[in-house]
Motif scaffolding. Structure first.
Motif, PDB file in Angstrom:
ATOM      1  N   ALA A  56       7.690  51.514  26.765  1.00  0.00           N
ATOM      2  CA  ALA A  56       8.653  52.680  26.335  1.00  0.00           C
ATOM      3  C   ALA A  56       9.922  52.167  26.124  1.00  0.00           C
ATOM      4  CB  ALA A  56       8.749  53.641  27.659  1.00  0.00           C
ATOM      5  N   ARG A  57      10.806  51.552  26.785  1.00  0.00           N
ATOM      6  CA  ARG A  57      11.695  50.968  26.801  1.00  0.00           C
ATOM      7  C   ARG A  57      12.520  50.132  25.752  1.00  0.00           C
ATOM      8  NH1 ARG A  57      12.366  53.456  31.024  1.00  0.00           N
ATOM      9  NH2 ARG A  57      11.997  55.299  28.943  1.00  0.00           N
ATOM     10  N   SER A  58      11.332  49.401  25.430  1.00  0.00           N
ATOM     11  CA  SER A  58      11.132  48.155  24.668  1.00  0.00           C
ATOM     12  C   SER A  58      11.046  48.891  22.795  1.00  0.00           C
ATOM     13  CB  SER A  58      10.331  46.870  24.744  1.00  0.00           C
ATOM     14  OG  SER A  58       9.505  47.514  24.408  1.00  0.00           O
ATOM     15  N   LEU A  59       9.969  50.354  23.234  1.00  0.00           N
ATOM     16  CA  LEU A  59      10.399  50.788  21.677  1.00  0.00           C
ATOM     17  C   LEU A  59      10.992  52.271  21.821  1.00  0.00           C
ATOM     18  CD1 LEU A  59       6.290  51.274  21.833  1.00  0.00           C
ATOM     19  CD2 LEU A  59       7.403  50.152  20.311  1.00  0.00           C
ATOM     20  N   GLY A  60      12.101  51.852  22.311  1.00  0.00           N
ATOM     21  CA  GLY A  60      13.733  52.706  22.946  1.00  0.00           C
ATOM     22  C   GLY A  60      13.210  54.470  22.919  1.00  0.00           C
ATOM     23  N   ILE A  61      11.520  54.579  23.626  1.00  0.00           N
ATOM     24  CA  ILE A  61      12.114  56.172  23.866  1.00  0.00           C
ATOM     25  C   ILE A  61      12.335  56.285  25.050  1.00  0.00           C
ATOM     26  CG2 ILE A  61      10.018  57.999  24.439  1.00  0.00           C
ATOM     27  CD1 ILE A  61       7.959  55.335  24.047  1.00  0.00           C
ATOM     28  N   PRO A  62      13.620  57.312  24.263  1.00  0.00           N
ATOM     29  CA  PRO A  62      14.740  58.199  25.735  1.00  0.00           C
ATOM     30  C   PRO A  62      13.300  58.547  27.536  1.00  0.00           C
ATOM     31  CG  PRO A  62      15.038  59.227  24.464  1.00  0.00           C
ATOM     32  CD  PRO A  62      13.735  58.328  23.823  1.00  0.00           C
ATOM     33  N   ARG A  63      14.348  58.166  28.560  1.00  0.00           N
ATOM     34  CA  ARG A  63      13.588  58.568  29.821  1.00  0.00           C
ATOM     35  C   ARG A  63      13.277  59.918  30.255  1.00  0.00           C
ATOM     36  NH1 ARG A  63      16.226  54.282  31.745  1.00  0.00           N
ATOM     37  NH2 ARG A  63      15.165  52.509  32.849  1.00  0.00           N
ATOM     38  N   GLU A  64      14.066  61.058  29.585  1.00  0.00           N
ATOM     39  CA  GLU A  64      14.237  62.368  29.421  1.00  0.00           C
ATOM     40  C   GLU A  64      12.546  62.415  28.785  1.00  0.00           C
ATOM     41  OE1 GLU A  64      16.534  60.133  28.435  1.00  0.00           O
ATOM     42  OE2 GLU A  64      17.298  61.561  27.233  1.00  0.00           O
ATOM     43  N   VAL A  65      12.296  61.952  27.914  1.00  0.00           N
ATOM     44  CA  VAL A  65      11.053  61.515  27.139  1.00  0.00           C
ATOM     45  C   VAL A  65      10.047  61.549  27.367  1.00  0.00           C
ATOM     46  CG1 VAL A  65       9.720  61.949  24.659  1.00  0.00           C
ATOM     47  CG2 VAL A  65      12.449  62.631  24.685  1.00  0.00           C
ATOM     48  N   LEU A  66       9.600  59.957  28.477  1.00  0.00           N
ATOM     49  CA  LEU A  66       8.592  59.771  28.525  1.00  0.00           C
ATOM     50  C   LEU A  66       8.900  59.282  29.854  1.00  0.00           C
ATOM     51  CD1 LEU A  66       5.842  58.953  27.812  1.00  0.00           C
ATOM     52  CD2 LEU A  66       6.185  56.709  27.152  1.00  0.00           C
ATOM     53  N   SER A  67       8.531  60.020  31.245  1.00  0.00           N
ATOM     54  CA  SER A  67       8.130  59.132  32.786  1.00  0.00           C
ATOM     55  C   SER A  67       7.304  58.751  33.098  1.00  0.00           C
ATOM     56  CB  SER A  67       9.058  60.619  33.233  1.00  0.00           C
ATOM     57  OG  SER A  67       8.522  61.531  33.827  1.00  0.00           O
ATOM     58  N   TRP A  68       7.562  58.554  34.690  1.00  0.00           N
ATOM     59  CA  TRP A  68       5.953  58.063  35.488  1.00  0.00           C
ATOM     60  C   TRP A  68       6.097  58.003  36.169  1.00  0.00           C
ATOM     61  CZ3 TRP A  68       3.075  56.339  31.562  1.00  0.00           C
ATOM     62  CH2 TRP A  68       3.949  55.868  30.333  1.00  0.00           C
ATOM     63  N   ARG A  69       4.673  58.524  36.935  1.00  0.00           N
ATOM     64  CA  ARG A  69       4.819  59.065  38.758  1.00  0.00           C
ATOM     65  C   ARG A  69       3.233  58.417  38.987  1.00  0.00           C
ATOM     66  NH1 ARG A  69       8.119  62.435  36.372  1.00  0.00           N
ATOM     67  NH2 ARG A  69       7.526  64.519  36.851  1.00  0.00           N
ATOM     68  N   VAL A  70       3.615  57.317  39.424  1.00  0.00           N
ATOM     69  CA  VAL A  70       2.648  56.619  40.613  1.00  0.00           C
ATOM     70  C   VAL A  70       2.004  57.296  41.655  1.00  0.00           C
ATOM     71  CG1 VAL A  70       2.760  54.806  42.264  1.00  0.00           C
ATOM     72  CG2 VAL A  70       4.082  54.919  41.178  1.00  0.00           C
ATOM     73  N   GLY A  71       0.814  58.270  41.929  1.00  0.00           N
ATOM     74  CA  GLY A  71       0.264  58.444  42.532  1.00  0.00           C
ATOM     75  C   GLY A  71      -1.738  58.845  42.053  1.00  0.00           C
ATOM     76  N   ARG A  72      -2.439  59.705  43.415  1.00  0.00           N
ATOM     77  CA  ARG A  72      -3.373  59.146  42.333  1.00  0.00           C
ATOM     78  C   ARG A  72      -3.820  61.028  41.903  1.00  0.00           C
ATOM     79  NH1 ARG A  72      -7.858  57.564  45.606  1.00  0.00           N
ATOM     80  NH2 ARG A  72      -8.958  59.066  45.214  1.00  0.00           N
TER      81      ARG A  72
END
Ligand code: SAH
Length: 203
Positions: free
Chosen positions: A90-106
């Motif tokens: 996501a970072r290398s594609l230049g997508i901002p963190r406010e737009v795309l985020s991740w959650r580790v979990g079931r």
């Protein structure tokens, strides 16, 4: 963005480098991911929406949604290693963190509110209907769900949605190339039929 352009960008998302059999980490190939996202976009389910990717893996569907104009995209996966790769892509594609985020979990314990779920859950090859908790959670989180399911269990999945009070408004198929990555593939099957479903809650 044109579908072909989206596909080219999604080619840059790496597959999981060391897939774990029990998690059924089959990546969605870029051409299929681009088509899947594009169908959702055409139906008005992506642009300016909050999109959730359950079992995001290295993130190809969440990244696709973000590139296609989602207001926000969130990917959930039990495997932190997969999400690290997703974040790097996501970072290398230049997508901002406010737009795309991740959650580790079931996925089973994800309590998120979204407009649309896009997901390619485990196919249930190792454990029959391993995708069921994904469908349950998807309907709990969003009124519109796009799911990729093993073609052999697509009728079951469709009945699940209908039984849960949803309506399946579209169903189409893909041929999924399977990497010969798992030990039980002593004679690797080159392809698996995959069905795509669009389900709408409570209508
Ligand atoms: N959506 C990605 C990956 C599909 S493979 C793609 O389309 O390329 C299915 C993913 O589900 C794997 O990354 C696996 O780690 C994840 N997964 C399996 N069981 C899970 C669970 N119970 N909770 C969260 N993630 C799970």
């Amino acid at each position: 963005m044109k579908q072909r352009e989206l596909e080219m960008l999604l080619q840059k998302v790496p597959p999981h480098p060391s897939p774990k059999a029990e998690l059924e980490q089959y990546p969605t190939p870029a051409p299929i991911a681009a088509d899947f996202v594009y169908r959702a976009l055409a139906a008005g389910d992506i642009a300016d929406k909050v999109v959730l990717d359950l079992g995001a893996g290295t993130g190809v569907l969440a990244i696709g949604a973000a590139l296609a104009g989602a207001r926000e995209a969130i990917g959930v996966d039990i495997d932190p290693e997969a999400l690290r790769l997703a974040e790097a892509a996501a970072r290398s594609l230049g997508i901002p963190r406010e737009v795309l985020s991740w959650r580790v979990g079931r996925v089973e314990s994800a309590r998120l509110a979204a407009d649309t779920v896009l997901m390619n859950p485990p196919f249930g090859a190792q454990q029959r209907h391993a995708d069921q908790p994904f469908h349950v959670t998807a309907l709990a989180c969003a009124p519109v769900v796009y799911a990729l399911v093993n073609g052999e269990t697509a009728d079951w999945a469709e009945r699940f949605y209908v039984g849960a009070g949803a309506r399946v408004t579209a169903r189409w198929t893909y041929r999924f190339a399977l990497p010969a990555q798992f030990w039980w593939h002593d004679k690797p099957r080159a392809h698996i039929e995959v069905a795509a479903l669009r389900a709408v809650r409570g209508v």
